[in-house]
Design an enzyme around this catalytic site. Structure first.
Site, short mmCIF file in Angstrom:
data_model
loop_
_atom_site.label_atom_id
_atom_site.label_comp_id
_atom_site.label_asym_id
_atom_site.label_seq_id
_atom_site.Cartn_x
_atom_site.Cartn_y
_atom_site.Cartn_z
N CYS A 1 -4.30 -6.05 -2.35
CA CYS A 1 -3.19 -6.94 -1.97
C CYS A 1 -3.27 -8.35 -2.55
O CYS A 1 -2.36 -8.80 -3.25
CB CYS A 1 -3.13 -7.07 -0.45
SG CYS A 1 -3.25 -5.54 0.46
N HIS B 1 -1.19 -13.93 2.31
CA HIS B 1 -2.47 -13.43 1.78
C HIS B 1 -2.96 -14.19 0.56
O HIS B 1 -3.70 -13.63 -0.26
CB HIS B 1 -2.37 -11.92 1.48
CG HIS B 1 -3.66 -11.19 1.72
ND1 HIS B 1 -3.89 -9.89 1.36
CD2 HIS B 1 -4.82 -11.62 2.28
CE1 HIS B 1 -5.11 -9.54 1.70
NE2 HIS B 1 -5.69 -10.56 2.26
N ASP C 1 0.82 -1.22 0.00
CA ASP C 1 0.00 0.00 0.00
C ASP C 1 0.85 1.28 0.00
O ASP C 1 0.44 2.30 0.56
CB ASP C 1 -0.95 0.05 1.21
CG ASP C 1 -2.11 -0.92 1.12
OD1 ASP C 1 -2.06 -1.83 0.28
OD2 ASP C 1 -3.08 -0.77 1.90
N ASN D 1 0.18 -2.45 -4.60
CA ASN D 1 -0.93 -1.65 -5.15
C ASN D 1 -0.67 -0.21 -4.75
O ASN D 1 0.25 0.09 -3.99
CB ASN D 1 -2.30 -2.16 -4.66
CG ASN D 1 -2.40 -2.33 -3.17
OD1 ASN D 1 -2.37 -3.44 -2.65
ND2 ASN D 1 -2.48 -1.22 -2.44
CA CA Z 1 -1.56 -3.88 -0.42
#
Ligand code: CA
Length: 471
Positions: free
Chosen positions: A76, A137, A37, A280
């Protein structure tokens, strides 16, 4: 066999084995440093006037900067699914972040489908030792575990984030216990430093082998938590969330420096290919967003450039000229095929990837574009890029068309002036859309409204002025 023949055979075998060992030794090491992020405009080499990132900038200066480096999703999980497979994750139904508590979905399928090969699987087949430090993730069921997906070593957590400071592990959300398969995990101090420790130790442990280190920092993803010492460095930044975020990016940068220092100390830096990128764009919410994607418009969660174009560098002193830039669009999907090719592997036609080996393009043997066409789909929106043209399709309005050559911030929708272009691009996008498998699971409904709103909001498109002077 007489004695002489036997000696010749042994010598031949020894030479062959030895030269094979040397070949193995000459294979590059790979490190992906994945920020989480991170705003496009929040590192030095992409123009931050507020945050100093000397170690990340050094990687950019000593390697190649991709000025149009994309990820395959604006959040993500799917972005990581694309990166680690080399396939656009929409092509195997991994459109969304894995959510395990939706009743209509079978949790055994909430993760990176087991038939998809990861970069780690492929590199393991080529003799590499692979380590994942940090965030996964890509599914939490046993069969999705990173050690079942090509990683020999794992220190981290399976979900989308973690607290930065020590907290009593309760098995929930960001307070889960650290999982580690090679030692009893140490207590958290500040998790960005702890991950840096593990990366440094990984390099030391495997200095004599060809290795792939996937360094998945959670910085600067929420929760916004920084040390007092780092906050002090940005005491001049008035807004507390932004100040904390600046301090978190600083700590990430320090640990990037520690990894590079260790490579140099072990004399591995020359032949290690290091990629730095974010998974991202920076999230933008509320009246005082803490990330800055300037000069790009948009944010995490949407397909404007601010969601999917990221700071992206590749450093490999042995093969890549320092101070280079590459201006054609590239993708995180390219990393898997590039690494496999550099490691001596091949990608067969029966095993197609959406990414391409970038090296023929970087070495100027191929003057073409690695991606004449790029496609994205995420919840409510889909997008296609062809050359400089980019079309974005939303459920509540006519499609938008931008020419990125003149309009990097996508402020001038020229769809009305180019109706045939819009129709042609919509056709390609729609044909792809309906050829993809069903999505494996969905995110919560609230994100869809949230993302429409993100297309409508105003974004800061310039860097703040004067912060260095105020220090
Ligand atoms: Ca992310």
């Amino acid at each position: 066999m007489n004695g002489k023949t036997f000696v010749i055979l042994i010598v031949t075998l020894f030479v062959a084995t030895n030269s094979q060992a040397q070949d193995e030794k000459r294979k590059p090491n790979f490190i992906i440093i994945l920020a989480d992020d991170l705003g496009y405009g929040d590192v030095g080499f992409t123009g931050s006037t507020q945050i100093e990132t000397p170690h990340i900038d050094a990687l950019a200066e000593q390697g190649i900067v991709f000025t149009q480096g994309y990820v395959s999703a604006p959040v993500c999980g799917p972005s990581r699914a694309g990166l680690i497979t080399g396939r656009n994750q929409v092509n195997f139904g991994f459109d969304n972040n894995p959510i395990v508590d939706l009743p209509q979905f079978d949790e055994n399928y909430v993760g990176l489908p087991v038939q998809e090969k990861t970069m780690a699987d492929r590199l393991a087949d080529l003799g590499y030792v692979n380590g994942l430090i940090g965030k996964w993730h890509l599914g939490e069921a046993e069969h999705f575990h990173p050690t079942k997906r090509g990683f020999h070593e794992f220190w981290g957590y399976l979900g989308g984030g973690h607290d930065y400071f020590p907290a009593e592990p309760d098995g929930k959300a960001y307070h889960r216990e650290i999982i580690c398969n090679y030692k009893e995990p140490q207590a958290i101090t500040y998790i960005t430093d702890d991950k840096g420790d593990e990366c440094v130790e990984f390099v030391r442990r495997h200095k004599d082998e060809a290795f792939f280190l996937y360094a998945c920092f959670n910085a600067p993803h929420t929760p916004l938590q920084a040390t007092d010492e780092d906050l002090e460095l940005y005491a001049h930044v008035p807004e507390i969330k932004r100040r904390t975020y600046c301090a978190m990016v600083h700590r990430l940068d320090v640990n990037v420096g520690r990894i590079v220092d260790e490579l140099k100390a072990q004399k591995l830096y020359e032949n290690t290919l290091i990629v730095f990128l974010s998974d991202n764009g920076g999230p933008v919410s509320g009246n005082t967003p803490w990330t800055l994607n300037a000069p790009l418009r948009g944010s995490k969660g949407i397909l404007l450039e601010g969601g999917i174009r990221v700071p992206f560098t590749m450093t490999w002193p042995k093969e890549i000229k320092a101070g280079s830039t590459y201006d054609k669009p590239v993708s995180s999907l390219d990393l898997t095929p590039t690494f496999v090719a550099l490691a001596g592997g091949t990608i067969s036609h029966a095993d197609p990837m959406d990414g391409v080996n970038l090296f023929p393009f970087l070495k100027e043997k191929n003057p073409g574009s690695p991606h004449p066409e790029m496609l994205w789909r995420f919840t409510i929106s889909a997008s296609i890029r062809e050359g400089d043209w980019k079309l974005v399709r939303l459920p509540d309005r006519l499609p938008m068309l931008y020419n990125l050559r003149d309009d990097i911030a996508e402020q001038n929708n020229v769809a009305d002036q180019h109706r045939e272009k819009v129709e042609a691009m919509l056709k390609v996008l729609g044909d792809w859309d309906v050829s993809c498998p069903q999505v494996l699971y969905l995110e919560g409904n609230r994100w869809r409204r949230n993302q429409v709103d993100l297309y409508n909001r105003k974004y800061q498109l310039v860097q703040p002025e004067g912060h260095y002077q105020e220090k």
